[in-house]
Motif scaffolding. Structure first.
Motif, PDB file in Angstrom:
ATOM      1  N   TYR A   8       0.809  -1.215   0.000  1.00 35.36           N
ATOM      2  CA  TYR A   8       0.000   0.000   0.000  1.00 35.36           C
ATOM      3  C   TYR A   8       0.846   1.271   0.000  1.00 35.36           C
ATOM      4  CZ  TYR A   8       1.087   0.918   4.939  1.00 35.36           C
ATOM      5  OH  TYR A   8       1.739   1.216   6.112  1.00 35.36           O
ATOM      6  N   SER A  10      -0.032   5.211   1.653  1.00 37.28           N
ATOM      7  CA  SER A  10      -1.010   5.969   2.431  1.00 37.28           C
ATOM      8  C   SER A  10      -0.412   7.298   2.845  1.00 37.28           C
ATOM      9  CB  SER A  10      -1.416   5.163   3.676  1.00 37.28           C
ATOM     10  OG  SER A  10      -2.449   5.796   4.380  1.00 37.28           O
ATOM     11  N   ILE A  15      -5.619   4.432   4.156  1.00 36.82           N
ATOM     12  CA  ILE A  15      -5.281   3.206   3.421  1.00 36.82           C
ATOM     13  C   ILE A  15      -4.486   2.248   4.304  1.00 36.82           C
ATOM     14  CG2 ILE A  15      -3.834   2.314   1.533  1.00 36.82           C
ATOM     15  CD1 ILE A  15      -6.520   3.212   0.552  1.00 36.82           C
ATOM     16  N   GLY A  76      -3.215  -1.343  -2.292  1.00 39.46           N
ATOM     17  CA  GLY A  76      -4.062  -0.267  -1.807  1.00 39.46           C
ATOM     18  C   GLY A  76      -3.414   1.082  -2.004  1.00 39.46           C
ATOM     19  N   THR A 113      -9.026   1.188  -2.131  1.00 40.44           N
ATOM     20  CA  THR A 113      -8.711   2.612  -2.277  1.00 40.44           C
ATOM     21  C   THR A 113      -9.478   3.472  -1.277  1.00 40.44           C
ATOM     22  OG1 THR A 113      -8.438   4.366  -3.947  1.00 40.44           O
ATOM     23  CG2 THR A 113     -10.518   3.164  -3.977  1.00 40.44           C
TER      24      THR A 113
END
Length: 200
Positions: A8, A10, A15, A76, A113
């Motif tokens: 991911y 973020s 996220i 993500g 997402t």
């Protein structure tokens, strides 16, 4: 036992919370799960001025070559104008060698997402991630309608058939709800189950 990577990016932690929930769902299906984040590529001055969340329990992924070690990869990332952010795109752009060698063909992939608003590009952002995974030859597992939490309009919530999602509001004040996190867990479980079947 399937080996699953939750990868991911973020900026503000939304996220990151969803990544933890995806991992929880995958583990509930018996998977061995690693959670990793991609490197921050924004200049430090931008990171500080925008107050990005920099304290995290998850290590950066060592290199794009690590992707080949997993049976499933769940990616993500928040939206940036209806597509994945440059931090994730930059990381995936380094995967040409994996694409060329077919190292990811037949593995399971999925995406999740977050957006500021209900109509802020959740599905187009998910498709921008899924397009990469399809080019790698991966089998895609979304957030199926077996997860009833994504149905109905009585409350604001995320969830699309293409992947789990959440809404952060324009100032980032809204955190992932129980419905949003439930969708992430459901998708993580489904991905781990699919990977175990394909690997077996």
């Amino acid at each position: 036992m399937a080996k699953v990577l939750v990868l991911y990016y973020s900026s503000y932690g939304h996220i990151e919370q969803m990544a933890d929930a995806v991992a929880e769902g995958a583990r509930s299906a018996g998977a061995d799960v690693d959670i990793r984040r991609v490197p921050e590529t924004a200049p430090q001055a931008v990171v500080e001025a925008a107050h990005f969340k920099t304290d995290t329990a998850h290590a950066e992924i060592e290199s794009v070559d690590k992707l080949a070690e997993y049976d499933a990869i769940v990616i993500g990332a928040p939206t940036r104008f209806g597509r994945m952010p440059s931090q994730m795109a930059s990381f995936l752009d380094q995967a040409g060698g994996l694409w060329y060698s077919g190292a990811l063909v037949g593995k399971v992939g999925g995406a999740f997402t977050s957006t500021a608003s209900q109509h802020g590009g959740q599905e187009t952002t998910l498709f921008s991630i899924l397009t990469n995974l399809l080019h790698f030859g991966m089998t895609i597992v979304g957030l199926d309608y077996g997860y009833q939490g994504q149905m109905g309009v009585k409350e604001v919530h995320g969830g699309t058939p293409y992947g789990a999602s959440t809404l952060a509001d324009g100032d980032g004040s809204r955190q992932p709800s129980d419905v949003d996190l439930g969708g992430a867990r459901h998708q993580g479980k489904r991905i781990a189950e699919a990977a175990a079947k394909l690997a077996g």
